[in-house]
Design a protein around this motif. Structure first.
Motif, PDB file in Angstrom:
ATOM      1  N   PHE A  12      39.031 102.961 100.612  1.00  0.00           N
ATOM      2  CA  PHE A  12      40.042 102.214 101.377  1.00  0.00           C
ATOM      3  C   PHE A  12      41.023 103.166 102.043  1.00  0.00           C
ATOM      4  N   GLY A  13      41.853 102.623 102.935  1.00  0.00           N
ATOM      5  CA  GLY A  13      42.826 103.434 103.669  1.00  0.00           C
ATOM      6  C   GLY A  13      42.230 103.906 104.973  1.00  0.00           C
ATOM      7  N   GLY A  14      42.169 105.238 105.150  1.00  0.00           N
ATOM      8  CA  GLY A  14      41.493 105.811 106.300  1.00  0.00           C
ATOM      9  C   GLY A  14      42.383 106.173 107.472  1.00  0.00           C
ATOM     10  N   LYS A  15      41.800 106.976 108.387  1.00  0.00           N
ATOM     11  CA  LYS A  15      42.488 107.400 109.616  1.00  0.00           C
ATOM     12  C   LYS A  15      42.290 106.317 110.672  1.00  0.00           C
ATOM     13  N   SER A  16      43.009 105.240 110.543  1.00  0.00           N
ATOM     14  CA  SER A  16      42.825 104.099 111.420  1.00  0.00           C
ATOM     15  C   SER A  16      44.155 103.402 111.635  1.00  0.00           C
ATOM     16  N   ILE A 108      37.460  99.873 104.742  1.00  0.00           N
ATOM     17  CA  ILE A 108      38.271 100.550 105.763  1.00  0.00           C
ATOM     18  C   ILE A 108      38.071  99.812 107.075  1.00  0.00           C
ATOM     19  N   HIS A 109      39.122  99.185 107.563  1.00  0.00           N
ATOM     20  CA  HIS A 109      39.021  98.436 108.813  1.00  0.00           C
ATOM     21  C   HIS A 109      39.246  99.357 110.003  1.00  0.00           C
ATOM     22  N   GLY A 110      38.543  99.091 111.095  1.00  0.00           N
ATOM     23  CA  GLY A 110      38.779  99.831 112.327  1.00  0.00           C
ATOM     24  C   GLY A 110      38.050 101.155 112.389  1.00  0.00           C
ATOM     25  N   THR A 111      38.621 102.093 113.145  1.00  0.00           N
ATOM     26  CA  THR A 111      38.008 103.381 113.438  1.00  0.00           C
ATOM     27  C   THR A 111      37.621 104.137 112.163  1.00  0.00           C
ATOM     28  N   LEU A 112      36.417 104.693 112.165  1.00  0.00           N
ATOM     29  CA  LEU A 112      35.840 105.489 111.075  1.00  0.00           C
ATOM     30  C   LEU A 112      35.521 104.667 109.828  1.00  0.00           C
TER      31      LEU A 112
END
Length: 370
Positions: A12-16, A108-112
């Motif tokens: 979870f989380g991420g660069k988004s 992880i939602h969205g980019t990447l």
């Protein structure tokens, strides 16, 4: 003999731009998962892209505040090693392998996160994972490509234009208004949760909307406004997917914005089930299943459509890793359809393992091994 728990890694989380939404989703999954059957391993990714091994008791800061929620960064960094048969996840500080993770639930939602990136990495590492595979994730995330495939499958989509940053100089307000009228919607091609989306009514708003969309992607869509009811349907399954009942989003603002989806609980009314005839519900379910299959989705997806005054169904988008927050439509629709939050998570994990076992049977060499 006590049955061993399945070890589930929640990533979870991420660069988004949807980092905080992912944290909310992870919290709700951890709260709902049956911990008598599953052992949870929390793998948090910060906004710089570093992976952290988190403790379940304190993996979030300000967990109850959607605006302030944050990942509790740890000193326990981790890495994934592709090609290993077992123990693909290792701690970086002590270079020790974690106990085998049986399946990953990437939320992880969205980019990447839902664009095929993490799915490709997990395939390389040979770890089962929840949700669509690389292709389904990538094409569903790209609204431009998704619309082309949906249109080819005979499904209705909004009319519009696609522009890349290289062709930004070709974006002309007057020409587009002559084609589609006002209002217009401008959106990044590869974002979800209404990030970077603008509804525009004037020339100034138009060029501001273009600038806003290009902040989040190098490709944007400018679309006609569809006047209709916003209906959503949840889909679940691999080769034989099923559709939930449908719900309606009644927005209290200009449109169903990021704030309305995840911050302001009064930003929209969720009517579940939607007040529609059984015949219309079945039509929307049928369109949702066709869209799911056209975009090569597996595991789960939420299909968002518009229902016009003429009863035309226009597919807006397909979200392959929809929100699991406390106000998210995907789990709410399944709950209304008879599948509890806890049972839904179990089914998603089972589908991930089932697909992985199916794919493991495929031959990977031209010549059969003796």
């Amino acid at each position: 003999m006590t049955k061993q728990k399945v070890r589930v890694g929640i990533v979870f989380g991420g660069k988004s731009a949807e980092h905080e939404v992912s944290l909310q989703s992870a919290k709700n999954i951890v709260d709902a998962i049956d911990q008598s059957k599953y052992e949870v391993v929390l793998l948090g990714i910060d906004k710089q892209g570093k992976w952290h091994l988190n403790d379940q008791s304190q993996f979030l800061l300000h967990a109850e505040d959607p605006k302030m929620i944050a990942l509790n960064k740890t000193n326990e960094g981790i890495s994934i090693i592709p090609g290993e048969e077992k123990n693909q996840v290792v701690t970086m500080n002590q270079s020790e392998s974690l106990e085998q993770i049986d399946v990953i639930f990437p939320i992880i939602h969205g980019t990447l996160g839902e664009d095929g990136s993490i799915q490709g990495m997990l395939r390389m590492a040979n770890i089962p994972f929840v949700g669509s595979n690389v292709l389904g994730s990538a094409i569903s995330m790209d609204k431009d490509i998704a619309k082309r495939l949906l249109r080819d499958a005979g499904l209705g989509v909004a009319k519009g234009y696609t522009f890349t940053s290289a062709k930004r100089s070709q974006i002309q307000y007057q020409a587009i208004v002559e084609d589609f009228g006002l209002p217009l919607f401008i959106k990044p091609a590869n974002q979800g949760s209404s990030v970077g989306v603008s509804k525009v009514l004037t020339e100034d708003e138009f060029y501001d909307g273009v600038q806003e969309a290009f902040k989040f992607d190098s490709k944007i869509l400018i679309e006609e406004a569809i006047i209709g009811r916003e209906i959503e349907c949840s889909v679940l399954g691999n080769e034989h997917p099923i559709a939930s009942t449908v719900g309606e989003i009644i927005s209290t603002g200009e449109f169903y914005s990021y704030e309305a989806k995840y911050i302001d609980e009064t930003g929209a009314i969720l009517e579940i089930p939607a007040k529609l005839s059984e015949e219309m519900i079945e039509k929307i379910q049928d369109v949702s299943l066709k869209a799911y299959e056209a975009l090569n989705c597996e595991g789960l997806a939420r299909v968002d459509v518009f229902l016009t005054e003429n009863n035309e169904i226009i597919v807006n988008e397909i979200n392959t890793l929809p929100g699991f927050t406390k106000i998210s439509m995907y789990p709410k629709l399944w709950e209304q359809s008879g599948i509890s939050y806890s049972m839904l998570i179990e089914k998603l994990i089972e589908l991930a393992i089932e697909r992985h076992q199916r794919d493991q049977k495929l031959q990977s060499s031209i010549y059969e091994e003796l």
